[in-house]
Scaffold this motif. Structure first.
Motif, short mmCIF file in Angstrom:
data_model
loop_
_atom_site.label_atom_id
_atom_site.label_comp_id
_atom_site.label_asym_id
_atom_site.label_seq_id
_atom_site.Cartn_x
_atom_site.Cartn_y
_atom_site.Cartn_z
N TYR A 70 32.19 51.58 41.72
CA TYR A 70 33.52 52.15 41.54
C TYR A 70 34.46 51.13 40.92
CZ TYR A 70 31.56 55.43 44.93
OH TYR A 70 30.75 56.33 45.56
N ARG A 71 35.59 51.62 40.45
CA ARG A 71 36.59 50.70 39.91
C ARG A 71 37.09 49.81 41.04
NH1 ARG A 71 37.41 52.14 34.81
NH2 ARG A 71 37.32 54.34 34.20
N PRO A 72 37.33 48.54 40.77
CA PRO A 72 37.71 47.61 41.83
C PRO A 72 39.11 47.87 42.37
CG PRO A 72 37.88 46.56 39.68
CD PRO A 72 37.22 47.89 39.45
N ASP A 73 39.27 47.72 43.71
CA ASP A 73 40.59 47.84 44.31
C ASP A 73 41.34 46.51 44.16
OD1 ASP A 73 39.46 46.14 46.18
OD2 ASP A 73 39.23 47.68 47.71
N TYR A 74 42.57 46.49 44.66
CA TYR A 74 43.40 45.30 44.46
C TYR A 74 42.76 44.04 45.05
CZ TYR A 74 47.09 41.88 45.16
OH TYR A 74 47.80 40.72 45.17
N ASP A 75 42.30 44.13 46.29
CA ASP A 75 41.71 42.95 46.93
C ASP A 75 40.50 42.44 46.16
OD1 ASP A 75 43.61 42.93 48.94
OD2 ASP A 75 42.42 44.18 50.29
N MET A 76 39.70 43.35 45.64
CA MET A 76 38.52 42.97 44.88
C MET A 76 38.93 42.30 43.56
SD MET A 76 35.27 42.89 44.89
CE MET A 76 33.78 42.96 43.89
N ARG A 77 39.93 42.87 42.91
CA ARG A 77 40.38 42.28 41.64
C ARG A 77 40.91 40.87 41.84
NH1 ARG A 77 42.63 47.53 41.22
NH2 ARG A 77 44.77 46.75 41.44
N LEU A 78 41.67 40.69 42.92
CA LEU A 78 42.22 39.37 43.21
C LEU A 78 41.10 38.38 43.54
CD1 LEU A 78 44.71 37.62 43.57
CD2 LEU A 78 44.85 38.39 45.95
N LYS A 79 40.09 38.85 44.26
CA LYS A 79 38.95 37.99 44.61
C LYS A 79 38.20 37.56 43.34
CE LYS A 79 34.74 38.03 47.45
NZ LYS A 79 33.90 38.87 48.37
N VAL A 80 38.00 38.50 42.43
CA VAL A 80 37.30 38.18 41.19
C VAL A 80 38.09 37.18 40.36
CG1 VAL A 80 36.60 39.14 38.96
CG2 VAL A 80 35.99 40.32 41.08
N LEU A 81 39.38 37.41 40.23
CA LEU A 81 40.22 36.50 39.44
C LEU A 81 40.23 35.09 40.03
CD1 LEU A 81 43.26 38.87 38.80
CD2 LEU A 81 41.72 37.98 37.04
N THR A 82 40.34 35.01 41.35
CA THR A 82 40.35 33.71 42.02
C THR A 82 39.03 32.98 41.82
OG1 THR A 82 41.86 34.59 43.70
CG2 THR A 82 40.70 32.55 44.22
N THR A 83 37.93 33.72 41.96
CA THR A 83 36.61 33.12 41.79
C THR A 83 36.42 32.63 40.36
OG1 THR A 83 35.67 34.55 43.51
CG2 THR A 83 34.13 33.54 41.96
N LYS A 84 36.81 33.46 39.38
CA LYS A 84 36.64 33.08 37.98
C LYS A 84 37.45 31.83 37.65
CE LYS A 84 34.06 36.57 36.59
NZ LYS A 84 32.65 36.37 36.16
N ALA A 85 38.68 31.78 38.14
CA ALA A 85 39.54 30.63 37.85
C ALA A 85 38.93 29.35 38.45
CB ALA A 85 40.93 30.86 38.42
N GLU A 86 38.41 29.45 39.68
CA GLU A 86 37.80 28.28 40.32
C GLU A 86 36.55 27.83 39.58
OE1 GLU A 86 37.13 29.61 44.28
OE2 GLU A 86 39.22 29.30 44.93
N GLN A 87 35.72 28.78 39.17
CA GLN A 87 34.48 28.43 38.49
C GLN A 87 34.74 27.78 37.14
OE1 GLN A 87 32.46 32.19 38.39
NE2 GLN A 87 31.49 31.90 40.38
N GLU A 88 35.80 28.21 36.47
CA GLU A 88 36.10 27.68 35.15
C GLU A 88 37.02 26.46 35.20
OE1 GLU A 88 34.72 28.64 32.28
OE2 GLU A 88 33.50 29.95 33.52
#
Length: 462
Positions: free
Chosen positions: A289-307
């Motif tokens: 399903y399309r990601p909810d707010y908490d999921m979107r924030l988790k993805v963004l945080t993870t991507k920023a940390e990894q990069e």
């Protein structure tokens, strides 16, 4: 006089500029800087690996045509980008692990006409798409759990075949490639192959033209785990469907794992052979399903940390609130942020995020968000917008602040904590405000009328 390699890159940029809008050029091509051209290997520097992936995903045909025209048909594209903030650039080899995305010709691509079971093949798996950076939440928990189970025990037939479907950009490709990578880690000798349905179709067409259908079929029947992405692209191609039907039967009968993705569920696949659709349903069907707010924030945080990208929390929250369609859209915004930051030589802040989203995500222009609500409420009650963010306990300001909290909870996907952080309040204060407004609306007609008028004013207009 013949142009130097760097002058050739300038010519490429001129051609890029002629074929895209000024905004697209400034965002995607201007940040790419010439590094070197040696032995037909063109190296350019880009802001990040996200940038590289999004550049290829969107502009690969243009890249291929322009680079071959200027540098010659044998040109191969390489990238430099910063892996971790503050460290030296890392030289990244060929433009993509995906066969169809490489500007140059791959020498180790999967050979669909090899029938020797022991011959090594290119899995076509992207090592970035692994379970370590695959975020799970309500939108993908079932599929992620099943995927990890398959990766740990490839011999199990419990989820064979696995059919994953959902709208574009929700992480289907990442998931199935992570499964393939997990299987290779569990069983290194396993013959795992990831292909898109379009690549399979083009290989089938070539094999048919050359009279090598038997070799083509034999190659695919020798795979231990076959991953077909975007299998809806088989729709309307009866020849490809018939051949895949026989490959499917052979693999399934011999206990080999099949994994497929689609934008739609099997029941919505018109012009697909019924016998093939029935087999898609033999194992496990999972929807993403399309990601909810908490999921979107988790993805963004993870991507920023990894990069290794330093992005303030308020910026991540703003992006998560306003970019809601897909993971792919989130990554695109991250790439644009980094690119704009590099071009303008400025830090990534809320103002830059607002600018990027306004330019890049047109469908969000009319989406109700916290800023719109705060502005509308302050105007409605004729108070200065800044007053909402103070510690003032004046009744009219406190009431307006509570209305902002109530409407933000009602019309956005921000959590209570996220709403509170915008107003320098805690989770409990926001919960109290929401409950208080709801209780007052039951007995105060004027408050109900105010809320109705505010909602009407905030209604998106086409």
């Amino acid at each position: 006089m013949e142009m130097t390699p760097q002058e050739k890159w300038a010519e490429c940029c001129r051609l890029f500029r002629d074929n895209v809008s000024p905004e697209q050029f400034d965002c995607w091509f201007k940040p790419a800087q010439f590094v070197s051209f040696i032995d037909q290997k063109l190296t350019i520097r880009v802001p990040s690996s996200y940038f590289k992936e999004q550049l290829e995903a969107t502009y690969l045909p243009l890249l291929r045509v322009v680079l071959r025209r200027v540098y010659g048909s044998d040109v191969k594209l390489f990238y430099n980008y910063q892996v971790v903030s503050g460290q030296k650039d890392a030289n990244v080899a060929e433009s993509s692990t995906n066969q169809s995305a490489a500007v140059g010709n791959r020498t180790n691509a999967a050979n669909p006409f090899v029938s020797k079971g022991e011959e090594e093949i290119d899995t076509q798996l992207n090592p970035r798409y692994n379970f370590d950076n695959y975020c799970t939440g309500e939108c993908n928990l079932l599929a992620g759990t099943i995927g990890k189970a398959i990766a740990k025990n490839p011999s199990s037939q419990t989820y064979n075949p696995l059919f994953v479907f959902g709208p574009p950009g929700v992480g289907k490709t990442h998931l199935v490639q992570a499964i393939g990578i997990g299987i290779k880690e569990t069983r290194p000798s396993a013959r795992v192959l990831y292909v898109t349905a379009r690549l399979f179709e083009s290989q089938f067409t070539a094999a048919n033209a050359r009279g090598k259908i038997n070799d083509f079929t034999a190659f695919y029947q020798g795979i231990d785990t076959l991953i077909i992405d975007d299998i809806q692209d088989f729709i309307g191609k009866p020849g490809t469907q018939r051949t895949f039907f026989h490959i499917f039967n052979h693999l399934h009968l011999n206990g080999k794992q099949l994994i497929m993705t689609s934008d739609v569920c099997p029941s919505e696949m018109d012009n697909m052979e019924e016998r093939l659709l029935s087999r898609f349903k033999w194992g496990m069907t999972c929807e993403l399903y399309r990601p909810d707010y908490d999921m979107r924030l988790k993805v963004l945080t993870t991507k920023a940390e990894q990069e290794g990208i330093d992005i303030p929390r308020e910026v991540l929250e703003y992006i998560a609130e306003n970019v809601t369609k897909s993971f792919r859209e989130l990554e695109g915004i991250m790439v644009s942020l980094v690119a704009n930051s590099a071009i303008e030589n400025r830090p990534i802040d809320l103002a830059l995020a607002q600018k990027v989203i306004a330019n890049s995500v047109k469908i969000r222009r009319n989406t109700v968000n916290f800023e719109m609500i705060a502005e509308q409420v302050s105007a409605f009650y004729n108070i200065a917008a800044d007053e909402l963010f103070t510690r003032s306990r004046k009744r009219e300001i406190n009431d307006a602040r509570q209305v902002v909290m109530y409407m933000t909870k009602r019309h956005t996907q921000l959590s209570l904590s996220a709403i509170g952080s915008r107003l320098s309040r805690n989770h409990a204060t926001v919960l109290h405000a929401v409950n208080n407004i709801e209780n007052r609306m039951a007995t105060e007609p004027q408050l109900r009328a105010d809320i109705a008028a505010l909602e009407q004013a905030l209604s998106p207009r086409g």
